[in-house]
Design a protein around this motif. Sequence first.
Motif, PDB file in Angstrom:
ATOM      1  N   TYR A 144     -66.465  55.982  54.197  1.00  0.00           N
ATOM      2  CA  TYR A 144     -65.774  55.097  55.390  1.00  0.00           C
ATOM      3  C   TYR A 144     -65.338  53.738  54.674  1.00  0.00           C
ATOM      4  CZ  TYR A 144     -65.920  59.161  58.227  1.00  0.00           C
ATOM      5  OH  TYR A 144     -65.838  60.266  58.616  1.00  0.00           O
ATOM      6  N   SER A 145     -66.230  52.928  54.059  1.00  0.00           N
ATOM      7  CA  SER A 145     -65.973  51.450  53.685  1.00  0.00           C
ATOM      8  C   SER A 145     -64.676  51.492  52.937  1.00  0.00           C
ATOM      9  CB  SER A 145     -66.966  50.895  53.089  1.00  0.00           C
ATOM     10  OG  SER A 145     -67.454  51.439  51.940  1.00  0.00           O
ATOM     11  N   LYS A 146     -64.535  52.567  52.058  1.00  0.00           N
ATOM     12  CA  LYS A 146     -63.275  52.396  51.351  1.00  0.00           C
ATOM     13  C   LYS A 146     -61.987  52.315  52.162  1.00  0.00           C
ATOM     14  CE  LYS A 146     -64.932  54.003  46.851  1.00  0.00           C
ATOM     15  NZ  LYS A 146     -64.708  55.123  45.898  1.00  0.00           N
ATOM     16  N   ILE A 147     -61.927  53.318  53.210  1.00  0.00           N
ATOM     17  CA  ILE A 147     -60.870  53.436  54.167  1.00  0.00           C
ATOM     18  C   ILE A 147     -60.875  52.178  54.892  1.00  0.00           C
ATOM     19  CG2 ILE A 147     -60.016  54.807  56.077  1.00  0.00           C
ATOM     20  CD1 ILE A 147     -61.418  57.197  54.784  1.00  0.00           C
ATOM     21  N   ASP A 148     -61.793  51.834  55.416  1.00  0.00           N
ATOM     22  CA  ASP A 148     -61.752  50.563  56.393  1.00  0.00           C
ATOM     23  C   ASP A 148     -61.476  49.101  55.673  1.00  0.00           C
ATOM     24  OD1 ASP A 148     -62.806  52.087  58.556  1.00  0.00           O
ATOM     25  OD2 ASP A 148     -64.916  51.331  58.170  1.00  0.00           O
ATOM     26  N   ASN A 149     -61.746  49.092  54.488  1.00  0.00           N
ATOM     27  CA  ASN A 149     -61.484  47.907  53.678  1.00  0.00           C
ATOM     28  C   ASN A 149     -60.045  47.920  52.789  1.00  0.00           C
ATOM     29  OD1 ASN A 149     -63.797  46.799  54.429  1.00  0.00           O
ATOM     30  ND2 ASN A 149     -64.946  47.639  52.829  1.00  0.00           N
ATOM     31  N   ASP A 150     -59.210  49.369  53.004  1.00  0.00           N
ATOM     32  CA  ASP A 150     -57.985  49.468  52.163  1.00  0.00           C
ATOM     33  C   ASP A 150     -56.699  49.078  53.134  1.00  0.00           C
ATOM     34  OD1 ASP A 150     -55.811  50.222  50.740  1.00  0.00           O
ATOM     35  OD2 ASP A 150     -56.503  52.186  50.315  1.00  0.00           O
ATOM     36  N   GLU A 151     -56.230  47.662  52.758  1.00  0.00           N
ATOM     37  CA  GLU A 151     -55.355  47.170  53.571  1.00  0.00           C
ATOM     38  C   GLU A 151     -54.112  47.840  53.435  1.00  0.00           C
ATOM     39  OE1 GLU A 151     -55.182  42.845  52.932  1.00  0.00           O
ATOM     40  OE2 GLU A 151     -57.316  42.447  53.366  1.00  0.00           O
ATOM     41  N   THR A 152     -53.773  48.668  52.379  1.00  0.00           N
ATOM     42  CA  THR A 152     -52.527  49.352  52.251  1.00  0.00           C
ATOM     43  C   THR A 152     -52.352  50.406  53.355  1.00  0.00           C
ATOM     44  OG1 THR A 152     -53.616  50.840  50.671  1.00  0.00           O
ATOM     45  CG2 THR A 152     -52.500  48.689  49.708  1.00  0.00           C
ATOM     46  N   LEU A 153     -53.555  50.690  54.005  1.00  0.00           N
ATOM     47  CA  LEU A 153     -53.273  51.725  54.890  1.00  0.00           C
ATOM     48  C   LEU A 153     -53.215  51.169  56.239  1.00  0.00           C
ATOM     49  CD1 LEU A 153     -56.780  53.669  54.171  1.00  0.00           C
ATOM     50  CD2 LEU A 153     -54.478  54.370  53.687  1.00  0.00           C
ATOM     51  N   ASP A 154     -52.940  49.925  56.292  1.00  0.00           N
ATOM     52  CA  ASP A 154     -52.863  49.064  57.501  1.00  0.00           C
ATOM     53  C   ASP A 154     -51.280  48.954  57.588  1.00  0.00           C
ATOM     54  OD1 ASP A 154     -55.402  49.117  58.186  1.00  0.00           O
ATOM     55  OD2 ASP A 154     -55.600  47.073  57.372  1.00  0.00           O
ATOM     56  N   ASP A 155     -50.292  49.043  56.589  1.00  0.00           N
ATOM     57  CA  ASP A 155     -49.112  48.622  56.560  1.00  0.00           C
ATOM     58  C   ASP A 155     -48.261  49.479  57.520  1.00  0.00           C
ATOM     59  OD1 ASP A 155     -49.484  46.994  54.241  1.00  0.00           O
ATOM     60  OD2 ASP A 155     -48.793  48.456  52.841  1.00  0.00           O
ATOM     61  N   HIS A 156     -48.616  50.724  57.743  1.00  0.00           N
ATOM     62  CA  HIS A 156     -47.721  51.460  58.757  1.00  0.00           C
ATOM     63  C   HIS A 156     -47.991  50.987  60.129  1.00  0.00           C
ATOM     64  CE1 HIS A 156     -46.271  54.806  61.007  1.00  0.00           C
ATOM     65  NE2 HIS A 156     -47.300  54.665  61.557  1.00  0.00           N
ATOM     66  N   TRP A 157     -49.294  50.686  60.416  1.00  0.00           N
ATOM     67  CA  TRP A 157     -49.570  50.380  61.658  1.00  0.00           C
ATOM     68  C   TRP A 157     -48.939  48.636  61.979  1.00  0.00           C
ATOM     69  CZ3 TRP A 157     -50.509  53.992  64.524  1.00  0.00           C
ATOM     70  CH2 TRP A 157     -51.142  55.098  64.066  1.00  0.00           C
ATOM     71  N   GLN A 158     -48.825  48.016  61.121  1.00  0.00           N
ATOM     72  CA  GLN A 158     -48.478  46.629  61.012  1.00  0.00           C
ATOM     73  C   GLN A 158     -46.988  46.781  61.528  1.00  0.00           C
ATOM     74  OE1 GLN A 158     -50.245  43.869  61.180  1.00  0.00           O
ATOM     75  NE2 GLN A 158     -48.391  42.746  61.663  1.00  0.00           N
ATOM     76  N   ARG A 159     -46.045  47.356  60.578  1.00  0.00           N
ATOM     77  CA  ARG A 159     -44.546  47.737  60.652  1.00  0.00           C
ATOM     78  C   ARG A 159     -44.576  48.134  62.045  1.00  0.00           C
ATOM     79  NH1 ARG A 159     -44.851  49.861  55.406  1.00  0.00           N
ATOM     80  NH2 ARG A 159     -44.975  51.887  56.280  1.00  0.00           N
ATOM     81  N   GLU A 160     -45.327  49.083  62.294  1.00  0.00           N
ATOM     82  CA  GLU A 160     -45.054  49.697  63.936  1.00  0.00           C
ATOM     83  C   GLU A 160     -45.323  48.485  65.022  1.00  0.00           C
ATOM     84  OE1 GLU A 160     -47.062  53.061  66.757  1.00  0.00           O
ATOM     85  OE2 GLU A 160     -46.507  53.580  64.728  1.00  0.00           O
ATOM     86  N   ALA A 161     -46.483  47.709  64.816  1.00  0.00           N
ATOM     87  CA  ALA A 161     -46.783  46.848  65.748  1.00  0.00           C
ATOM     88  C   ALA A 161     -45.560  45.731  65.804  1.00  0.00           C
ATOM     89  CB  ALA A 161     -47.977  45.912  65.513  1.00  0.00           C
ATOM     90  N   ASN A 162     -45.025  45.360  64.521  1.00  0.00           N
ATOM     91  CA  ASN A 162     -43.788  44.305  64.599  1.00  0.00           C
ATOM     92  C   ASN A 162     -42.730  45.082  65.377  1.00  0.00           C
ATOM     93  OD1 ASN A 162     -45.312  42.566  63.188  1.00  0.00           O
ATOM     94  ND2 ASN A 162     -44.534  43.123  61.249  1.00  0.00           N
ATOM     95  N   HIS A 163     -42.340  46.128  65.000  1.00  0.00           N
ATOM     96  CA  HIS A 163     -41.278  46.983  65.736  1.00  0.00           C
ATOM     97  C   HIS A 163     -41.305  46.914  67.072  1.00  0.00           C
ATOM     98  CE1 HIS A 163     -37.882  49.575  66.207  1.00  0.00           C
ATOM     99  NE2 HIS A 163     -38.580  50.466  66.736  1.00  0.00           N
ATOM    100  N   ASP A 164     -42.560  47.096  67.758  1.00  0.00           N
ATOM    101  CA  ASP A 164     -42.796  47.209  69.079  1.00  0.00           C
ATOM    102  C   ASP A 164     -42.641  45.774  69.623  1.00  0.00           C
ATOM    103  OD1 ASP A 164     -43.393  49.928  69.046  1.00  0.00           O
ATOM    104  OD2 ASP A 164     -45.547  49.519  69.072  1.00  0.00           O
TER     105      ASP A 164
END
Length: 96
Positions: A67-87
């Motif tokens: 799970y640490s690999k998933i938690d520390n992988d910032e590329t997985l946050d891109d989608h959520w960041q775009r969605e937050a910006n859009h909101d």
Amino acid sequence: MREGEPYLHHEYVGKFQVSSCRSTARPGERCEQATVSAEELQDLMDQFTYIMHEKFLLGEDHEYLDYSKIDNDETLDDHWQREANHDAEEKYFNED
């Protein structure tokens, strides 16, 4: 998923998969005659998938997943960041 929870897989799905049972049975698994319809087998598979999904979300399959690999992988946050910006943009323009 079978590798992560072989007993659970066998109890929900594997023991009813007769056609491939003999070639894929693991030590200790029994081959049983299929006594369920295709619809029932799909329902059992859905239940098994739900259980495995919940185990993943609760972090209970840490033996098979780092799970640490998933938690520390910032590329997985891109989608959520775009969605937050859009909101935020939507909220800003709706305030006018």
